[in-house]
Design a protein around this motif. Structure first.
Motif, PDB file in Angstrom:
ATOM      1  N   THR B   4       1.023  -1.082  -0.008  1.00  0.00           N
ATOM      2  CA  THR B   4      -0.004   0.000  -0.038  1.00  0.00           C
ATOM      3  C   THR B   4       0.819   1.355   0.212  1.00  0.00           C
ATOM      4  O   THR B   4       0.604   2.267  -0.880  1.00  0.00           O
ATOM      5  CB  THR B   4      -0.877   0.050   1.088  1.00  0.00           C
ATOM      6  N   ALA B   5       1.918   1.219   0.829  1.00  0.00           N
ATOM      7  CA  ALA B   5       2.764   2.463   0.855  1.00  0.00           C
ATOM      8  C   ALA B   5       3.588   2.764  -0.503  1.00  0.00           C
ATOM      9  O   ALA B   5       3.426   3.659  -0.863  1.00  0.00           O
ATOM     10  CB  ALA B   5       3.790   2.221   1.812  1.00  0.00           C
ATOM     11  N   MET B   8       0.879   4.176  -2.955  1.00  0.00           N
ATOM     12  CA  MET B   8       0.484   5.642  -2.447  1.00  0.00           C
ATOM     13  C   MET B   8       1.873   6.431  -2.775  1.00  0.00           C
ATOM     14  O   MET B   8       1.472   7.475  -3.158  1.00  0.00           O
ATOM     15  CB  MET B   8       0.181   5.609  -0.878  1.00  0.00           C
ATOM     16  N   MET B   9       2.877   5.988  -2.556  1.00  0.00           N
ATOM     17  CA  MET B   9       4.157   6.600  -2.979  1.00  0.00           C
ATOM     18  C   MET B   9       4.202   6.814  -4.393  1.00  0.00           C
ATOM     19  O   MET B   9       4.544   8.061  -4.884  1.00  0.00           O
ATOM     20  CB  MET B   9       5.458   5.940  -2.518  1.00  0.00           C
ATOM     21  N   ILE B  12       1.348   9.927  -5.151  1.00  0.00           N
ATOM     22  CA  ILE B  12       1.603  11.129  -4.832  1.00  0.00           C
ATOM     23  C   ILE B  12       2.822  11.703  -5.174  1.00  0.00           C
ATOM     24  O   ILE B  12       2.800  12.796  -5.851  1.00  0.00           O
ATOM     25  CB  ILE B  12       1.980  11.138  -3.299  1.00  0.00           C
ATOM     26  N   LEU B  13       3.840  10.923  -5.490  1.00  0.00           N
ATOM     27  CA  LEU B  13       4.968  11.408  -6.189  1.00  0.00           C
ATOM     28  C   LEU B  13       4.821  11.782  -7.651  1.00  0.00           C
ATOM     29  O   LEU B  13       5.182  12.597  -8.136  1.00  0.00           O
ATOM     30  CB  LEU B  13       6.343  10.622  -5.848  1.00  0.00           C
ATOM     31  N   ALA B  15       1.982  12.284  -9.136  1.00  0.00           N
ATOM     32  CA  ALA B  15       1.031  13.632  -8.914  1.00  0.00           C
ATOM     33  C   ALA B  15       1.818  14.844  -9.095  1.00  0.00           C
ATOM     34  O   ALA B  15       1.506  15.772 -10.012  1.00  0.00           O
ATOM     35  CB  ALA B  15      -0.041  13.684  -8.073  1.00  0.00           C
ATOM     36  N   ILE B  16       2.771  14.928  -8.013  1.00  0.00           N
ATOM     37  CA  ILE B  16       3.392  16.244  -7.844  1.00  0.00           C
ATOM     38  C   ILE B  16       4.725  16.385  -8.578  1.00  0.00           C
ATOM     39  O   ILE B  16       4.729  17.149  -9.409  1.00  0.00           O
ATOM     40  CB  ILE B  16       3.817  16.407  -6.163  1.00  0.00           C
ATOM     41  N   TRP B  17       5.493  15.472  -8.608  1.00  0.00           N
ATOM     42  CA  TRP B  17       6.745  15.429  -9.392  1.00  0.00           C
ATOM     43  C   TRP B  17       6.409  15.205 -10.787  1.00  0.00           C
ATOM     44  O   TRP B  17       7.003  15.950 -11.696  1.00  0.00           O
ATOM     45  CB  TRP B  17       7.741  14.101  -9.167  1.00  0.00           C
ATOM     46  N   GLY B  19       3.645  16.126 -12.316  1.00  0.00           N
ATOM     47  CA  GLY B  19       2.989  17.454 -12.604  1.00  0.00           C
ATOM     48  C   GLY B  19       3.875  18.692 -12.813  1.00  0.00           C
ATOM     49  O   GLY B  19       3.880  19.545 -13.922  1.00  0.00           O
ATOM     50  N   LEU B  20       5.115  18.588 -11.996  1.00  0.00           N
ATOM     51  CA  LEU B  20       6.004  19.447 -12.176  1.00  0.00           C
ATOM     52  C   LEU B  20       6.822  19.155 -13.421  1.00  0.00           C
ATOM     53  O   LEU B  20       7.049  20.358 -14.382  1.00  0.00           O
ATOM     54  CB  LEU B  20       7.012  19.529 -10.814  1.00  0.00           C
TER      55      LEU B  20
END
Lengths: 487, 39
Positions: B4-5, B8-9, B12-13, B15-17, B19-20
């Protein structure tokens, strides 16, 4: 008449904007708040609020700065009418009040960096007690910090802000990356990653997790501080607004995640009781950074180098944000007709003198951090209100979606700024005040109404009321100074 | 590391990284285009 300066390239603006956004809060507040609020369960609302609060406000700020070509005080008056100049005054005052104690924080970081190089930083608690008890040292390092910042701003936008951030931000990312690699290669580091990314799904139904995520997003990205507005003043006419704002928000959150990848594995690899330690508030909410990190890093070979890297990264993050604050106050004075050199001397002396109480008293520091930290939410609301008064549709079509933009914003911006941001503000402010009333019931705490209580509701309302009343009284005088000077 | 971790990693990473990275690529392309147009 001073020569107008502009950021030479888009990348120079982006580095400055990232420098403004990435501050000490990314390093010591983000891991603690993420740990307290369910790890990955916190990260979900934190990402959502980046798009529902921070990015719309960053777009708003950059647009106002670029269109009005003035700092927050003059920009509000020029955008929505002179009777509202005081609102820009509140935004400016709030950030200026933060600048006074932020320089103190940078001083702590610089002092700890120097101490870690000398190898004198092995017991965080003892060192902190010794350092803060001297009183002279926090004042001295506050003086050094504000002087470094003022000297850089004295050199102007291109030679000062641009050059400094060209060095600070890439170096900051390199330092963090070194820290991430070292932390991830420690035995037991995986447990930290499990803690950081394993979601406690039930926490998603806890309103506090959502409110903490919104607060972190609001404070961390610098949205609503008036700082990106100030950098917007130096944007070339055909420079993009929307994509640059999005990159600033995403870049700030990327840095927070990188720091999480450094802190969680390091703490779980080295601490005997990591889950307790990582949420430790400590003095002025800095327990993890100034007390525990030096202790933990002292435990493995080469740890002092890692400690030095950590505090150098903190110092760089603090300086790049402090520069934006000094520039904002300088810009406000320049709008009033004071030349840059004279303005920076005034800001330097004022910031040093008014930062001294925070340097010598952690209680005073905590009071200011509370009053003006929460005040930033009011600032963010004032930006949304300014767009509503101007007309959200007009603002979007005439001011945001200009020639030169790489991407334009759609109608969604109007809904966010008109309804969502004000709603978020109302919910947040009620929640923070509710919490403050709760804290006041704890032993040895001032009653909620106390105007000088360290974290009381009364001190917030009292200080804000004084500033707002004074700004409204002086509104005409300020307008005369700014708009006469402009004419 | 728990599954699960890991998931999720990545989310999340990503989406943000992600996206950047996407935004920066877009910005680089637009800058190149502006450069070409100005010649």
């Amino acid at each position: 008449m001073e020569k107008k300066e502009y950021f030479t390239t888009r990348w120079a603006l982006l580095l400055a904007a990232l420098g403004m956004a990435i501050g000490t809060g990314n390093i010591w507040r983000f891991p603690r708040i993420a740990a307290l609020n369910g790890g990955a369960a916190f990260l979900i609302p934190w990402v959502i609020f980046l798009f529902l609060w921070s990015i719309p406000l960053l777009i708003t700020e950059l647009t106002i700065g670029k269109s009005m070509r003035m700092g927050p005080v003059g920009a509000f008056g020029k955008l929505i009418g002179k009777k509202y100049t005081w609102m820009g005054g509140f935004v400016g005052f709030c950030t200026m009040a933060i600048m006074f104690y932020y320089s103190v924080v940078m001083g702590w970081c610089v002092k700890y960096f120097i101490a870690s190089i000398g190898g004198g930083l092995t017991n965080g608690q003892e060192y902190w007690d010794y350092f803060t008890s001297t009183q002279f040292q926090p004042v001295l390092f506050h003086f050094i910090s504000i002087t470094i910042g003022a000297l850089i701003i004295y050199r102007g936008v291109v030679k000062g802000i641009e050059r400094a951030n060209r060095i600070l931000i890439p170096s900051l990312f390199v330092l963090i990356l070194i820290g991430v690699i070292r932390a991830l290669t420690l035995p037991g580091a995986i447990e930290g990653l499990n803690f950081f990314f394993n979601p406690q799904w039930n926490r998603l139904f806890d309103h506090k997790v959502w409110l903490n995520a919104l607060t972190q997003s609001a404070w961390s990205t610098g949205a609503g501080w008036g700082l990106l507005l100030t950098y917007g003043v130096y944007l070339k006419k055909r420079e993009d607004i929307v994509l640059n704002s999005v990159i600033t928000g995403l870049g700030n959150n990327s840095a927070s995640l990188l720091i999480g990848l450094m802190i969680f594995p390091a703490v779980f690899a080295l601490a005997p009781n990591p889950e307790v330690l990582i949420v430790e508030k400590g003095p002025a909410n800095t327990g993890l950074a100034f007390i525990w990190i030096p202790n933990l890093f002292a435990e493995f070979p080469g740890g002092s180098i890692f400690t030095a890297i950590f505090f150098l990264a903190l110092s760089f993050a603090a300086l790049s944000s402090l520069l934006a604050m000094i520039e904002m106050v300088t810009r406000i004075l320049m709008d009033m007709g004071v030349n840059r050199k004279r303005a920076i001397v005034i800001v330097w002396i004022t910031a040093f003198v008014l930062g001294i109480p925070s340097a010598i008293s952690l209680k005073f520091f905590g009071n200011q951090d509370w009053a003006w930290g929460v005040g930033l939410m009011v600032s963010g609301f004032f930006f949304a209100l300014a767009v509503v008064i101007y007309g959200a549709k007009n603002f979007r079509k005439k001011l945001i979606n200009q020639i030169g933009n790489d991407i334009n914003v759609g109608k969604w911006y109007e809904y966010l700024i008109k309804y969502i941001v004000p709603l978020e503000f109302i919910v947040l402010i009620i929640w923070w005040f509710w919490q403050a009333i709760g804290w006041s019931k704890e032993p040895d705490t001032a009653p909620w109404w106390h105007p000088f209580g360290a974290g009381s509701l009364g001190t917030c309302l009292f200080q804000w009321a004084i500033v707002i009343v004074l700004l409204i009284i002086l509104n005409k005088t300020i307008n005369n100074r700014i708009f006469r000077s402009e004419n | 590391m728990e599954i699960t971790a890991i998931i999720m990693m990545i989310i999340i990473l990503g989406a943000i990284w992600g996206g950047l990275a996407f935004s920066l690529t877009l910005a680089i392309k637009k800058e190149k285009l502006k450069e070409l147009n100005s010649k």
